[in-house]
Design a protein around this motif. Structure first.
Motif, short mmCIF file in Angstrom:
data_model
loop_
_atom_site.label_atom_id
_atom_site.label_comp_id
_atom_site.label_asym_id
_atom_site.label_seq_id
_atom_site.Cartn_x
_atom_site.Cartn_y
_atom_site.Cartn_z
N ALA A 72 0.85 -1.20 0.00
CA ALA A 72 0.00 0.00 0.00
C ALA A 72 0.87 1.23 0.00
N GLN A 73 0.26 2.34 -0.40
CA GLN A 73 0.89 3.63 -0.12
C GLN A 73 0.06 4.34 0.94
N LEU A 88 -10.70 -0.35 -6.32
CA LEU A 88 -9.83 0.64 -6.96
C LEU A 88 -8.73 1.08 -6.00
N CYS A 89 -7.57 1.42 -6.59
CA CYS A 89 -6.49 2.01 -5.81
C CYS A 89 -5.92 3.14 -6.64
N ARG A 90 -5.83 4.34 -6.07
CA ARG A 90 -5.30 5.47 -6.83
C ARG A 90 -3.79 5.54 -6.76
N CYS A 91 -3.21 4.94 -5.72
CA CYS A 91 -1.77 5.05 -5.53
C CYS A 91 -1.00 4.06 -6.40
N GLY A 92 -1.69 3.20 -7.11
CA GLY A 92 -0.99 2.25 -7.97
C GLY A 92 -0.35 1.12 -7.19
N SER A 93 -0.95 0.74 -6.09
CA SER A 93 -0.38 -0.35 -5.28
C SER A 93 -0.79 -1.73 -5.80
N GLN A 94 -1.52 -1.79 -6.89
CA GLN A 94 -2.07 -3.08 -7.34
C GLN A 94 -1.01 -4.14 -7.56
N ALA A 95 0.18 -3.74 -8.05
CA ALA A 95 1.20 -4.75 -8.32
C ALA A 95 1.62 -5.41 -7.00
N ARG A 96 1.75 -4.60 -5.98
CA ARG A 96 2.10 -5.15 -4.66
C ARG A 96 0.96 -5.97 -4.09
N VAL A 97 -0.25 -5.52 -4.32
CA VAL A 97 -1.41 -6.28 -3.84
C VAL A 97 -1.42 -7.66 -4.50
#
Ligand code: FES
Ligand code: FES
Lengths: 157, 724
Positions: A99-100, A135-144
């Motif tokens: 996460a961010q 949705l994630c605005r910080c672009g944490s999806q790769a880490r998720v």
């Protein structure tokens, strides 16, 4: 206008006075002082407000509180053990620092918990589908994605 | 201090410890610091403005910046714990708050955060010196013979130890941060430059109170606002009695010109009141003329002020131009996942405001002028919100909560913006157009380059000017908005970092149809998208490989190394059908961090859809405090940039924004998220640069170039999945 409603949240019964149309999210946050489920859109479009309803991940921002009186409701707060041991999915997110700002984390973790219950060996595509609503605005999806894969790998066998 | 606040302090204050603590660096290992202190330390030199010693054995560090998910609190704790040889969990961090932290203005993503981290490093180093001197006196041992560890100082030879707190005896540090100053040698770092896990993570993942949305005060009441249909509309006559009949929990309806708010005991009642008024309020709407032209044409037709940014030695030879191309980028939202929220309390002529805005002091000054309350009677505390990536609705919401609180004194008034309000009313990142032209010499080198940029402002932070708050424009006694300021980030990175002898750069500043302010990387996103697309188009003309073409125009060794390392990652990938790689490079602001990005895009021949499969980034931002946090920023930046580039465009018609939810303004979802890989070149001896904004433009360039390669179609008007 208000009426008494009984909810089963995180293993405990709560009887409270509420507007029967009030969406579950408002009751969880304001009457039960829970922080896990978050307000993001109120439109079932972003997943910030996810909770487990009988083990399935569902947005709580539109569903009226009276529609869930017969369900077992679990929020982010209800995942860790009483001694503080994190749920394996939470632990995997922590290990991956997935996460961010973390505002989306509730929806991510709740969705992943439900997903791995339904598909313990989920692969890439199943995981992406299972997480699609959040949705994630910080672009944490790769880490998720890495965190969910780690949780798949670490699951108790 | 209330308990809610205390929880927050706890939640951002205690940080994890990952290293064992037998670190024995001595003053002898210290070196002189940089020849110049950050400007903020010249204005606020008192050590105690930055750092205070607590009875608990911890230190409390004050930063005038805010945590936006960029890891500020962790970095600040890391550098303070480093200089003071403490554990990170012994460092509590307080973010921007009036009369508590230094006034560091607004928090930007670029380098202002790094300045604050440096300020804390130097303040902690100065504190170390003062504490050592005090201990030398107290223990009657020369400072050189002392050892600092975990908040205590003892003689190396053994004997008595004193704690920081005992040394100060309840008093504050009295010294100033000034040169010459000794700081720890970078070779001796045990925390800084290492990845540490964020302790706030455990709190986030277990749903503890963290965000402004989680603040609860006894007796707190709930507010909602009702927006006019467009930027300029006034409501007709309002009927509070009719509303009260519908909403039993209504405490107050506030009407001030076009500003409309409701206050209720219960949050859902406030939502119902909001809906009722949205359906039952008649507005006098002023509709600006509609245009049928495409956005770039509309923008170029606006009256513009021109600024010459760069004039070449030789004028641009119009008759020899090799290539000309026009690019554009639409309005883009910040699109925070948590819509803006604020709490205000007006009591005994004093105003208290909790906000997730980007700076407490500027917010206070704006509120003071908006409400006519002396700044000394206003207290503003910044609290974490969802990632904002610039100036979104936060400060507007804070001002509106304050307007409501003043109309309903004595209670904490909590205002929560709806998703539609955030989408339609936040200040966007402006739409821009770029017209580029170049001349290639016979050897394939660029001899002339010309760039014309059309842009609105990139920062309209109020900072004391209420007219920059949205609702202040339509109050009964409005603060009238002036045309937007000229300059700022519009031409950031419009001049090429490449070695091109003759560069002409001109910026054309307009005040456009939509409200705008700063969004991550400002004009760089559009300018680098255009420039790096253009570089590929020129490379094709020169019949040179995109890597080689860029490298032959670069001299800076650090720049070249980022490209070399990127080339290593992607040049040996197996060739796949309907798949191509695109690359891009930039040095942020042409004077800060370097980054090179590659994007792998596949084309579905059946549907024609291009999908970004994977992105790689190599970045050099000098000294890095926390590598994993830096990688996190780069990964997140690539994914966010992919979202902007592929999907995003604010739609509007007749002055009304029609992108009002996540269906009408889609952003990237898991189905389209690329795999990402980021590598950092660590250079501990080099200046600390911001890393948060550096990949936005390069990512767009790389994706555009890959799409052009795989599909044969060059998209010059973003977004790539757009309809234009
Ligand atoms: S808040 Fe429920 S889905 Fe967005
Ligand atoms: S981490 Fe910020 S929204 Fe996902």
């Amino acid at each position: 206008m208000t009426k008494p409603v009984t909810l089963n949240v995180n293993g405990k019964k709560h009887t409270l006075e509420t507007d029967p149309d009030a969406p579950l999210l408002y009751v969880l946050r304001n009457q039960l002082a829970l922080n896990g489920p978050k307000y993001g859109c109120g439109l079932q479009q972003c997943g910030a407000c996810m909770v487990l309803l009988d083990g399935k991940a569902e947005p709580s921002c539109m569903i009226p509180v009276t529609a869930v009186t017969n369900k077992l409701i679990v929020t982010l707060e209800g995942l860790a053990k009483a001694d503080g041991t994190l749920h394996p999915v939470q632990q995997a997110f922590l290990d991956e620092q997935a996460a961010q700002c973390g505002y989306c984390l509730n929806g991510m973790v709740i969705s992943a918990v439900a997903l791995l219950k339904a598909a313990p060996n989920a692969g890439e595509q199943t995981i992406r589908q299972g997480m699609q609503r959040v949705l994630c605005r910080c672009g944490s999806q790769a880490r998720v994605l890495r965190a969910v894969k780690r949780a798949v790998k670490n699951k108790p066998r | 201090m209330n308990t809610g606040r205390r929880n927050f302090l706890k939640s951002i204050g205690s940080l994890t410890i990952l290293f064992s603590l037998d670190h024995t660096h001595t003053l002898a290992s210290l070196l002189p610091a940089d020849p110049e202190l950050p400007g903020i330390l010249q204005r606020v030199p008192a050590i105690n403005a930055w750092l205070e010693v607590l009875a608990s054995g911890s230190v409390r560090v004050f930063t005038g910046k805010i945590e936006m998910g960029q890891g500020l609190c962790t970095a600040v704790a890391q550098v303070a714990a480093e200089e003071l040889d403490m554990e990170m969990r012994q460092v509590e961090v307080i973010i921007s708050e009036t009369n508590v932290t230094p006034n560091e203005g607004y928090t930007g993503g670029g380098s202002s955060t790094e300045t604050s981290v440096l300020a804390v490093r130097y303040a902690a180093a100065a504190a170390r010196k003062e504490l050592m001197d005090l201990a030398a006196q107290a223990l009657a041992v020369p400072a050189e013979a002392l050892l600092m560890n975990n908040g205590r100082i003892a003689a190396k030879q053994g004997g008595r130890a004193v704690s920081f707190y005992e040394l100060l005896n309840g008093k504050k540090l009295t010294g100033e941060v000034k040169l010459p100053l000794t700081v720890k040698r970078k070779e001796d770092y045990r925390l800084s430059g290492k990845s540490v896990k964020r302790e706030d993570f455990r709190q986030m993942i277990t749903g503890q109170s963290m965000y402004i949305q989680d603040l609860r005060f006894p007796g707190m009441v709930h507010a909602r606002t009702v927006r006019p249909p467009g930027y300029q509309s006034m409501p007709g006559k309002m009927d509070e009695a009719a509303l009260a009949k519908q909403i039993p929990g209504l405490l107050k309806m506030v009407v001030n010109g076009g500003f409309l708010g409701v206050i209720c005991t219960d949050e859902y009642q406030a939502v119902k009141a909001q809906r009722y008024l949205e359906a039952n309020t008649r507005w006098d709407v002023i509709t600006p003329p509609r245009s049928t032209k495409a956005l770039p044409e509309q923008l170029k037709e606006l009256q513009a002020q021109t600024r010459t940014v760069k004039t070449p030695a030789l004028p641009f030879p119009e008759d020899r131009v090799t290539l000309k191309a026009s690019y554009s980028k639409p309005y883009i939202m910040h699109g925070s996942i948590g819509p803006s929220c604020a709490i205000a309390l007006y009591h005994n002529n004093e105003l208290e405001v909790w906000t997730h805005g980007q700076g407490a002091y500027p917010a206070r000054d704006t509120l003071s002028r908006l409400l006519g309350i002396p700044a000394a009677s206003i207290h503003v505390k910044c609290v974490r919100g969802a990632g904002c990536f610039g100036h979104n609705g936060a400060e507007d919401a804070a001002a509106e909560a304050a307007l409501l609180a003043v109309a309903y004194p004595g209670k904490h008034v909590r205002l929560q913006w709806s998703r539609a309000e955030e989408h339609a009313w936040e200040p966007y990142g402006t739409a821009m157009c770029m017209e580029l032209a170049a001349v290639l010499e016979p050897g394939g080198r660029i001899s002339h380059f010309r760039s014309d940029v059309w842009s609105d402002a990139h920062s309209t932070h109020p900072g004391g000017n209420p007219e920059l708050l949205i609702s202040a424009n339509y109050l009964a006694r409005p603060f009238i908005r002036k045309p937007n300021p000229v300059g700022g980030g519009g031409y950031r990175n419009a001049d090429a970092y490449y070695n091109i002898p003759n560069q002409t750069v001109t910026a054309h500043f307009f005040t456009g149809p939509l409200r705008v302010s700063n969004l991550r990387s400002l004009g760089t996103y559009a300018n680098i998208f255009a420039l790096e697309s253009f570089m590929d188009e020129l490379a094709a003309k020169a019949e040179t490989d995109p890597f080689a073409f860029r490298l032959m125009h670069l001299e800076d060794a650090r720049a070249k190394e980022t490209l070399f390392r990127l080339q290593e990652k992607v040049s040996r990938l197996p060739k796949e059908k309907n798949t191509a790689i695109g690359i891009a490079f930039s040095r942020y602001k042409n004077n800060a961090a370097y980054s090179a990005v590659a994007a792998q895009v596949t084309l579905d021949p059946a549907t024609g859809k291009a999908t970004v499969k994977k992105m790689w980034c190599v970045a050099d931002a000098g000294e890095i405090i926390s590598p994993d946090n830096a990688v996190n920023q780069l990964e997140g930046g690539m994914i966010q940039a992919a979202s902007w580039t592929l999907f995003e465009e604010v739609k509007f018609e007749g002055g009304m924004v029609t992108s009002r939810d996540w269906a009408s303004y889609p952003i990237i979802r898991f189905s389209d998220v690329p795999e990402v890989e980021a590598e950092i070149i660590q250079r501990p001896g080099e200046k600390l640069c911001g890393i948060g904004e550096i990949v936005m433009g390069v990512s767009a360039g790389a994706i555009g170039n890959a799409v052009a390669r795989v599909s044969g179609k060059r998209v010059r008007d973003l977004p790539i999945y757009g309809t234009r």
